[in-house]
Design a protein around this motif. Structure first.
Motif, PDB file in Angstrom:
ATOM      1  N   LEU A 138       0.892  -1.236  -0.062  1.00 25.56           N
ATOM      2  CA  LEU A 138      -0.134   0.133   0.191  1.00 25.56           C
ATOM      3  C   LEU A 138       0.814   1.223   0.044  1.00 25.56           C
ATOM      4  O   LEU A 138       1.379   1.561   0.938  1.00 25.56           O
ATOM      5  CB  LEU A 138      -0.842  -0.082   1.213  1.00 25.56           C
ATOM      6  N   PRO A 139       1.140   2.062  -1.165  1.00 27.60           N
ATOM      7  CA  PRO A 139       1.848   3.074  -1.407  1.00 27.60           C
ATOM      8  C   PRO A 139       1.034   4.191  -0.696  1.00 27.60           C
ATOM      9  O   PRO A 139       0.068   4.431  -1.280  1.00 27.60           O
ATOM     10  CB  PRO A 139       2.418   3.055  -2.617  1.00 27.60           C
ATOM     11  N   ILE A 140       1.684   5.213  -0.022  1.00 27.90           N
ATOM     12  CA  ILE A 140       0.903   6.560   0.367  1.00 27.90           C
ATOM     13  C   ILE A 140       2.008   7.521   0.026  1.00 27.90           C
ATOM     14  O   ILE A 140       3.385   7.905   0.579  1.00 27.90           O
ATOM     15  CB  ILE A 140       0.855   6.632   1.927  1.00 27.90           C
ATOM     16  N   PRO A 141       1.752   8.491  -0.915  1.00 33.14           N
ATOM     17  CA  PRO A 141       2.629   9.441  -1.383  1.00 33.14           C
ATOM     18  C   PRO A 141       2.492  10.613  -0.343  1.00 33.14           C
ATOM     19  O   PRO A 141       1.717  10.903   0.556  1.00 33.14           O
ATOM     20  CB  PRO A 141       1.675  10.052  -2.597  1.00 33.14           C
ATOM     21  N   THR A 142       4.049  11.138  -0.125  1.00 35.96           N
ATOM     22  CA  THR A 142       4.158  12.147   0.770  1.00 35.96           C
ATOM     23  C   THR A 142       4.859  13.263   0.073  1.00 35.96           C
ATOM     24  O   THR A 142       5.499  13.043  -0.954  1.00 35.96           O
ATOM     25  CB  THR A 142       5.058  11.785   1.901  1.00 35.96           C
ATOM     26  N   PRO A 143       4.935  14.596   0.600  1.00 36.91           N
ATOM     27  CA  PRO A 143       5.665  15.554   0.052  1.00 36.91           C
ATOM     28  C   PRO A 143       7.225  15.305   0.137  1.00 36.91           C
ATOM     29  O   PRO A 143       7.328  14.752   1.149  1.00 36.91           O
ATOM     30  CB  PRO A 143       5.401  16.916   0.942  1.00 36.91           C
ATOM     31  N   TRP A 195       3.776  -2.831   3.793  1.00 35.82           N
ATOM     32  CA  TRP A 195       3.994  -4.057   2.897  1.00 35.82           C
ATOM     33  C   TRP A 195       3.857  -5.069   4.055  1.00 35.82           C
ATOM     34  O   TRP A 195       4.243  -5.217   5.040  1.00 35.82           O
ATOM     35  CB  TRP A 195       5.401  -4.137   2.184  1.00 35.82           C
ATOM     36  N   ALA A 196       3.289  -6.396   3.237  1.00 32.58           N
ATOM     37  CA  ALA A 196       3.190  -7.572   4.058  1.00 32.58           C
ATOM     38  C   ALA A 196       3.166  -8.613   3.243  1.00 32.58           C
ATOM     39  O   ALA A 196       2.770  -8.724   2.030  1.00 32.58           O
ATOM     40  CB  ALA A 196       1.656  -7.678   4.728  1.00 32.58           C
ATOM     41  N   VAL A 197       4.080  -9.660   3.403  1.00 27.97           N
ATOM     42  CA  VAL A 197       4.327 -10.808   2.740  1.00 27.97           C
ATOM     43  C   VAL A 197       4.336 -12.175   3.481  1.00 27.97           C
ATOM     44  O   VAL A 197       4.549 -12.232   4.656  1.00 27.97           O
ATOM     45  CB  VAL A 197       5.931 -10.859   2.283  1.00 27.97           C
ATOM     46  N   GLY A 198       3.434 -12.980   2.966  1.00 27.28           N
ATOM     47  CA  GLY A 198       3.318 -14.406   3.496  1.00 27.28           C
ATOM     48  C   GLY A 198       3.632 -15.504   2.722  1.00 27.28           C
ATOM     49  O   GLY A 198       3.231 -15.317   1.482  1.00 27.28           O
ATOM     50  N   GLY A 209       4.286 -20.012   3.189  1.00 25.35           N
ATOM     51  CA  GLY A 209       4.388 -21.079   3.767  1.00 25.35           C
ATOM     52  C   GLY A 209       3.687 -20.846   5.048  1.00 25.35           C
ATOM     53  O   GLY A 209       2.698 -20.546   5.088  1.00 25.35           O
ATOM     54  N   TYR A 210       4.709 -21.316   6.267  1.00 19.06           N
ATOM     55  CA  TYR A 210       4.271 -20.900   7.455  1.00 19.06           C
ATOM     56  C   TYR A 210       4.627 -19.754   8.152  1.00 19.06           C
ATOM     57  O   TYR A 210       4.516 -19.544   9.299  1.00 19.06           O
ATOM     58  CB  TYR A 210       4.790 -22.016   8.166  1.00 19.06           C
ATOM     59  N   SER A 211       5.220 -18.773   7.319  1.00 17.86           N
ATOM     60  CA  SER A 211       5.708 -17.639   7.773  1.00 17.86           C
ATOM     61  C   SER A 211       5.195 -16.214   7.157  1.00 17.86           C
ATOM     62  O   SER A 211       4.763 -16.377   6.072  1.00 17.86           O
ATOM     63  CB  SER A 211       7.215 -17.690   7.958  1.00 17.86           C
ATOM     64  N   GLY A 212       5.365 -15.093   7.661  1.00 11.13           N
ATOM     65  CA  GLY A 212       5.157 -13.910   7.154  1.00 11.13           C
ATOM     66  C   GLY A 212       5.979 -12.864   7.702  1.00 11.13           C
ATOM     67  O   GLY A 212       6.718 -13.182   8.779  1.00 11.13           O
ATOM     68  N   ALA A 213       5.954 -11.897   7.134  1.00 15.27           N
ATOM     69  CA  ALA A 213       6.662 -10.589   7.596  1.00 15.27           C
ATOM     70  C   ALA A 213       5.963  -9.267   7.172  1.00 15.27           C
ATOM     71  O   ALA A 213       5.099  -9.536   6.134  1.00 15.27           O
ATOM     72  CB  ALA A 213       7.919 -10.668   7.138  1.00 15.27           C
ATOM     73  N   ALA A 214       5.931  -8.325   7.762  1.00 17.17           N
ATOM     74  CA  ALA A 214       5.110  -6.848   7.344  1.00 17.17           C
ATOM     75  C   ALA A 214       5.930  -5.840   7.714  1.00 17.17           C
ATOM     76  O   ALA A 214       7.080  -5.979   8.865  1.00 17.17           O
ATOM     77  CB  ALA A 214       3.954  -6.859   7.971  1.00 17.17           C
ATOM     78  N   GLY A 215       5.822  -4.698   7.296  1.00 17.35           N
ATOM     79  CA  GLY A 215       6.698  -3.460   7.622  1.00 17.35           C
ATOM     80  C   GLY A 215       6.489  -2.367   6.733  1.00 17.35           C
ATOM     81  O   GLY A 215       5.517  -2.320   5.773  1.00 17.35           O
ATOM     82  N   ILE A 216       7.210  -1.119   7.108  1.00 18.52           N
ATOM     83  CA  ILE A 216       6.966  -0.030   6.425  1.00 18.52           C
ATOM     84  C   ILE A 216       8.146   0.429   5.790  1.00 18.52           C
ATOM     85  O   ILE A 216       9.296   0.385   6.427  1.00 18.52           O
ATOM     86  CB  ILE A 216       6.432   1.176   7.630  1.00 18.52           C
ATOM     87  N   THR A 217       8.146   0.817   4.606  1.00 22.98           N
ATOM     88  CA  THR A 217       9.462   1.312   4.126  1.00 22.98           C
ATOM     89  C   THR A 217       9.123   2.564   3.316  1.00 22.98           C
ATOM     90  O   THR A 217       8.111   2.949   2.802  1.00 22.98           O
ATOM     91  CB  THR A 217      10.201   0.234   3.137  1.00 22.98           C
ATOM     92  N   GLU A 218      10.471   3.358   3.197  1.00 24.48           N
ATOM     93  CA  GLU A 218      10.289   4.686   2.396  1.00 24.48           C
ATOM     94  C   GLU A 218      10.401   4.487   0.984  1.00 24.48           C
ATOM     95  O   GLU A 218      11.343   3.737   0.533  1.00 24.48           O
ATOM     96  CB  GLU A 218      11.154   5.409   3.013  1.00 24.48           C
ATOM     97  N   ASP A 249      15.375  -7.752   5.964  1.00 21.75           N
ATOM     98  CA  ASP A 249      14.872  -7.775   4.671  1.00 21.75           C
ATOM     99  C   ASP A 249      15.692  -7.023   3.994  1.00 21.75           C
ATOM    100  O   ASP A 249      16.711  -6.347   4.205  1.00 21.75           O
ATOM    101  CB  ASP A 249      13.481  -6.962   5.192  1.00 21.75           C
ATOM    102  N   VAL A 250      15.313  -6.966   2.584  1.00 23.88           N
ATOM    103  CA  VAL A 250      16.130  -6.438   1.528  1.00 23.88           C
ATOM    104  C   VAL A 250      16.294  -5.081   1.695  1.00 23.88           C
ATOM    105  O   VAL A 250      17.234  -4.428   1.386  1.00 23.88           O
ATOM    106  CB  VAL A 250      15.394  -6.920   0.067  1.00 23.88           C
ATOM    107  N   PHE A 251      15.485  -4.261   2.288  1.00 24.52           N
ATOM    108  CA  PHE A 251      15.504  -2.786   2.334  1.00 24.52           C
ATOM    109  C   PHE A 251      16.515  -2.365   3.183  1.00 24.52           C
ATOM    110  O   PHE A 251      17.535  -1.549   3.194  1.00 24.52           O
ATOM    111  CB  PHE A 251      14.124  -2.005   2.671  1.00 24.52           C
TER     112      PHE A 251
END
Lengths: 158, 238
Positions: free
Chosen positions: A32-37, A95-98, A100-109, B142-144
């Protein structure tokens, strides 16, 4: 006949199990991208347009460029091009990735790659300069090559 | 009587249960599946062997030999390429003209033989020009985050002179800290940059090159250097 049905059923189950296990390593992701100034500097030192006022094609020398803007980040020797790179934040990506039996999520710029390119002539004077944004999917090499190729066709900008 | 009946019924049932042969393609599925999974797994592994002539691009690229020697706590030796994987005990990232000098993680690491791999020797096939190498502990983020770390990591500049076919870029001696692995053994978690040294083992490199690259001419020694200042790019004009 009943035995045949039983074994066909077993074969079907085997295929379904194999197909499901084939899907296990596959991942699913949500972005989910959110634009910022463009206010936050992620990397490098931004060069503002007013800092370029001293640049005058055919007049300003390479030494003057370095004296005003500091050492360039990149020097392409054959083309006599100086590159000043900086990266601004233009958005945030959830972002969130799942898989198999695992998953991860985070915020990146989300970065915006700015480049100030200055080309010098054989007399070490500014031939052309331009502050540009590098498209995210274009490599630095391709981008700078295209810019240099265009320099023969474009008038110097000031 | 009833017992005999039961026995004959049981025998009939067993006869009915005799399996008709499954189609061959069904029987082959598990084996194919295991083979496929193995191939997918091995695709991430390093290759041992020499580069092809096509890969060297008729002299447009050179074989660059280098060696990595690592130690961890207490000066204990640590095998840099123990697992032969993309993310081995140490990880390589390489910047070039295409990336503007910014390091990107290299794909498969390549080795001349299992013995030379154990001794820390590896090789890269690189176009002539400047390249920027980052040696780091294996990626465990993670890659970032990893990309951001690479941008700040110390770089070594490798110069591949024009027309060179075979270059020795030096031996990197690195020291770092490690963590225990759940599966046993240790994994490097950081490298002490100020203790990294570039050593010239030209005689060993010549010996290795003579055995594996007799057709590539003389080995040129151009030791990599700690990189500071502007990234120098070299590439012919478009």
């Amino acid at each position: 006949m009943a035995g045949n049905g039983f074994h066909q059923m077993r074969a079907r189950i085997l295929i379904i199990v194999l197909a499901c296990s084939a899907l296990l390593p596959q991942g699913a992701c949500i972005m989910l991208p959110i634009p910022t100034p463009e206010r936050k500097v992620l990397q490098g030192k931004p060069v503002a347009p007013e800092q370029l006022a001293f640049l005058s094609p055919g007049v300003t020398t390479g030494k003057q460029v370095v004296a005003h803007l500091g050492r360039p980040d990149v020097i392409w020797e054959e083309a006599r091009v100086y590159g000043y790179n900086w990266v601004m934040r233009r958005g945030i990506l959830f972002w969130a990735v799942g898989g198999g039996y695992s998953g991860a999520a985070g915020i990146t710029e989300i970065p915006n790659q700015h480049v100030l390119l200055i080309q010098l002539d054989r007399q070490d004077r500014v031939r052309r300069f331009e502050s540009v944004v590098r498209p995210p999917l274009k490599s630095y090499g391709d981008f700078i090559k295209e810019w240099v190729k265009d320099s023969g066709q474009t008038r110097a900008k000031s | 009587m009833s017992h005999g009946n039961a026995s004959s019924q049981g025998s009939a049932w067993r006869n009915n249960r005799r399996r008709p042969a499954l189609p061959r393609w069904v029987c082959g599925l598990p084996a194919s599946w295991i083979g496929l999974m193995l191939a997918v797994h091995l695709a991430g592994c390093a290759s041992t062997g020499l580069p092809s002539q096509a890969e060297l691009g008729a002299g447009a690229k050179a074989v660059v030999l280098l060696r990595v020697q690592c130690t961890i706590e207490g000066g204990r030796p640590y095998e840099p390429f123990g697992f032969s994987m993309v993310d081995d005990n140490v990880s390589f990232s390489l910047g070039s003209f295409e990336t503007g000098g910014e390091p990107r993680q290299t794909g498969m690491l390549r080795f001349l033989s299992p013995e030379s791999r154990r001794a820390g020797w590896t090789y890269l096939v690189l176009p002539h020009g400047m390249h920027y190498l980052v040696v780091s502990p294996p990626r465990r983020t993670d890659v970032f985050t990893f990309d951001a770390m690479m941008k700040r990591a110390p770089r070594f500049r490798i110069e591949v002179p024009a027309h060179a076919q075979l270059v020795y870029a030096g031996t990197l001696r690195i020291a770092g800290e490690s963590d225990w692995l759940l599966t046993g053994g240790r994994i490097m978690k950081s490298i002490r940059g100020d203790e990294t040294r570039i050593v010239n083992e030209q005689a060993l490199a010549r010996q290795l090159a003579a055995g594996y690259f007799p057709g590539l001419g003389d080995l040129q020694t151009v030791l990599m250097r700690h990189h500071e200042g502007p990234v120098i790019l070299r590439s012919p004009l478009p």
